[in-house]
Design an enzyme around this catalytic site. Structure first.
Site, PDB file in Angstrom:
ATOM      1  N   ASP A   1      33.508  49.601  28.850  1.00 47.76           N
ATOM      2  CA  ASP A   1      32.980  48.237  28.727  1.00 47.76           C
ATOM      3  C   ASP A   1      31.980  47.905  29.830  1.00 47.76           C
ATOM      4  OD1 ASP A   1      34.892  47.696  26.563  1.00 47.76           O
ATOM      5  OD2 ASP A   1      36.390  47.600  28.151  1.00 47.76           O
TER       6      ASP A   1
ATOM      7  N   GLY B   1      28.723  48.252  29.685  1.00 45.00           N
ATOM      8  CA  GLY B   1      27.415  47.847  29.180  1.00 45.00           C
ATOM      9  C   GLY B   1      26.545  49.025  28.821  1.00 45.00           C
TER      10      GLY B   1
ATOM     11  N   ASN C   1      37.142  53.695  18.441  1.00 43.32           N
ATOM     12  CA  ASN C   1      38.109  53.103  19.361  1.00 43.32           C
ATOM     13  C   ASN C   1      37.437  52.381  20.510  1.00 43.32           C
ATOM     14  OD1 ASN C   1      37.191  55.652  20.193  1.00 43.32           O
ATOM     15  ND2 ASN C   1      38.951  55.986  21.518  1.00 43.32           N
TER      16      ASN C   1
ATOM     17  N   HIS D   1      30.397  48.686  21.595  1.00 44.53           N
ATOM     18  CA  HIS D   1      29.383  48.192  22.506  1.00 44.53           C
ATOM     19  C   HIS D   1      28.562  47.129  21.797  1.00 44.53           C
ATOM     20  CE1 HIS D   1      27.942  52.167  20.925  1.00 44.53           C
ATOM     21  NE2 HIS D   1      26.978  51.410  20.483  1.00 44.53           N
TER      22      HIS D   1
END
Length: 429
Positions: free
Chosen positions: A13, A15, A38, A41
Site C-alpha cells: 500500500d 503507492g 489479493n 492499487h
C-alpha cells in the site's frame, strides 16, 4: 532503453500504482510479475479513480502494453470483471497480454483459503481469502492449473481430477464441507477459455524481444518486500516473490536485463493483517495517520495499521532488492504535526540493532529508537518542485534519504496523478 523494476519497500500500500502510472507514459510495457487479486492499487486521473487488483496499472496508459507474467495467479472471474469495468469507462484493454504459464485460481482454492483461515482462529495469517496461497501451494506441489490448460479439455480435466483427490478429503473430513465435483470446476474454468485465448502469449519471448529492440519495460511488484515469502516477516507474508528478484522468475527475463530498481516507500508506515510492526501506533497519532492518509485497503476495505517511518526497514528493503532509487509517497499526510519521529534503530532486550535483527523473535520484540524532526503546517499538495516545499519538509526528506541509504528521486504530495515532485530521472538515472 532500460528494464526497470518497481517494488514496495514496506508492507504494501505504498503507492506503487501511482509510481508505475507516473512512469507508464514513458515506457512501452508494464508487467505484473507476482501475486494476484489479493492486493490493489489506486490510480487517480482527473476526476476518475481506478482501483485495480489483478490488472497492471499500465493498462490505463495509451500505447503501453500491459502484461500479466507467469509468476501471477489469475482469477478469471476477477480478470474479466476488471476488464468489463474499464471498458464501460472508456479504457482500451485490447492490448493486454497474459502468459500461457500463469497459474489459475480454481474456485475450490478460494473456498479452501477462507475455511482454513477461519479454522486457524487466533493463529490465522490474515489472508484476503481469495485463494492466492492455496494456488501457489498447488504450483509448488505440481498440481496447479495453468492458463494454457484451458485450451486442452482433456488435460484440464485430468489436472482438476488430480487436485480434487486430496482437496475433497480436506474439505469433507476436516472442514465438514461438501465435495467439489470435477464437472463443476472444469465448466467454471472453460467458460472463459475462448475469451482469454486471444490474450495469451509467450511473455518471456515478447519481453526479451522488446528489450532487444531497445524498448523500455517496467516491472511492477504486487505486495511488498516485507511481505515477500523469503525476505518478509514470515509467516505473516504473501505466497510469492515480491522483491526485485521476482521480476526475473515471474516474467522470464534474466537478471542482467535489469537496469534500475525503484522502491516505493511511504513517509510513514502501514500494514494490513497480522504480524510484527515495531513502529505501530495505537493511539491518537495512529488514528490521525489512518484518517488523514485514507488508510483502508483497496482490496479488503480493512483499516490499515499505522506507524512512523522505519529506516531500518528502508535499509533492509534497499539491501535485498538492490535499490537504485526511492519514490517517497504521502508526504502531505504528515502536514500539521509538530514533531515527526523517524525510527533509526531498534532496541531488543537492551541490545541496539541498526540493521534488521537476524531472527524473527527479536524483530517481534523490537522497540524503535527514534529521532525527532520538526514538522510543518503549510499545504504542500500543490508543490511541484523540491524548493516549493517548506524548509522542514525538505529537511525531513533529506533526513530520510540520509538514514535510509538510498536517494529519494520523486516525492508524492497528494493522490492526483500530477501531485508528484521529481528530483532525479527514474529511467535514466
Amino acid at each position: 532503453m532500460p528494464a526497470v523494476v518497481v517494488v514496495g519497500a514496506q508492507w504494501g500500500d505504498e503507492g506503487k500504482g501511482k509510481a508505475t502510472d507516473q512512469l507508464g507514459s514513458r515506457v512501452d510495457y508494464v508487467v505484473k510479475f507476482n501475486g494476484g487479486n489479493n492486493a490493489g492499487h489506486t490510480v487517480v486521473i482527473g476526476d476518475e479513480k481506478y482501483a485495480l487488483h489483478l490488472l497492471p496499472s499500465g493498462i490505463l496508459t495509451p500505447d503501453v502494453t500491459p502484461v500479466i507474467g507467469n509468476g501471477v495467479v489469475v482469477d478469471l472471474e476477477v480478470l474479466f470483471e476488471e476488464l468489463r469495468d474499464l471498458n464501460t469507462r472508456g479504457v482500451d484493454t485490447s492490448r493486454l497480454q497474459i502468459s500461457a504459464g500463469a497459474h489459475l485460481i480454481p474456485p475450490y482454492n478460494r473456498t479452501l483459503d477462507k475455511v482454513t483461515e477461519r479454522f486457524l482462529g487466533k493463529r490465522q495469517i490474515g489472508t484476503t481469502g481469495r485463494g492466492i496461497g492455496p494456488t501457489y501451494a498447488d504450483k509448488m506441489s505440481r498440481v496447479g492449473i495453468r492458463v494454457q490448460d484451458l485450451f486442452d479439455e482433456k488435460i484440464l480435466r485430468e489436472k482438476v481430477e488430480g487436485a480434487l483427490t486430496l482437496k475433497n478429503q480436506i474439505l469433507v473430513k476436516v472442514y465438514n464441507r461438501r465435495a467439489v465435483t470435477i464437472d463443476e470446476t472444469v465448466d467454471a474454468l472453460l467458460e472463459y477459455a475462448d475469451r482469454v485465448r486471444p490474450m495469451v502469449v509467450d511473455t518471456s519471448l515478447v519481453l526479451n524481444q522488446a528489450l532487444d529492440r531497445g524498448e523500455t519495460v517496467l516491472f511492477e511488484a504486487g505486495q511488498a518486500t516485507m511481505l515477500d515469502v523469503d525476505h518478509g516477516t514470515y509467516p505473516f507474508v504473501t505466497s510469492s516473490s515480491a522483491t526485485a528478484a521476482g521480476a526475473c522468475t515471474g516474467s522470464g527475463i534474466g537478471p542482467t536485463r535489469i537496469d534500475r530498481v525503484i522502491g516505493v516507500i511511504k513517509a510513514y508506515t502501514t500494514r494490513v493483517g497480522e504480524g510484527p510492526f515495531p513502529t505501530e501506533l495505537d493511539g491518537d497519532d495512529g488514528e490521525y495517520l489512518r484518517k488523514t492518509g485514507g488508510e483502508y485497503g483497496v482490496t479488503t476495505g480493512r483499516a490499515r495499521r499505522t506507524g512512523w517511518y522505519d529506516a531500518v526497514i528502508a535499509r533492509y528493503a534497499s539491501r535485498v532488492n538492490g535499490l537504485t532509487d526511492f519514490v517517497l509517497t504521502k508526504l502531505d499526510v504528515l502536514t500539521g504535526l509538530e514533531k515527526v519521529p523517524v525510527a533509526v534503530a531498534y532496541d531488543v532486550d537492551g541490545e541496539r540493532f541498526d540493521e534488521m535483527p537476524p531472527d524473527q523473535s527479536a524483530f517481534h520484540h523490537a522497540t524503535p529508537i527514534y529521532e525527532y524532526l520538526d514538522g510543518w503546517w503549510e499545504d504542500i499538495t500543490h508543490a511541484r518542485t523540491f524548493d516549493d516545499l517548506p524548509v522542514n519538509a525538505q529537511r525531513y526528506v533529506e533526513h530520510l534519504e540520509s538514514v535510509s541509504g538510498t536517494r529519494i528521486s520523486a516525492i508524492g504530495v497528494g493522490p492526483d496523478r500530477e501531485a508528484t515532485i521529481p528530483r532525479y530521472d527514474l529511467l535514466s538515472g
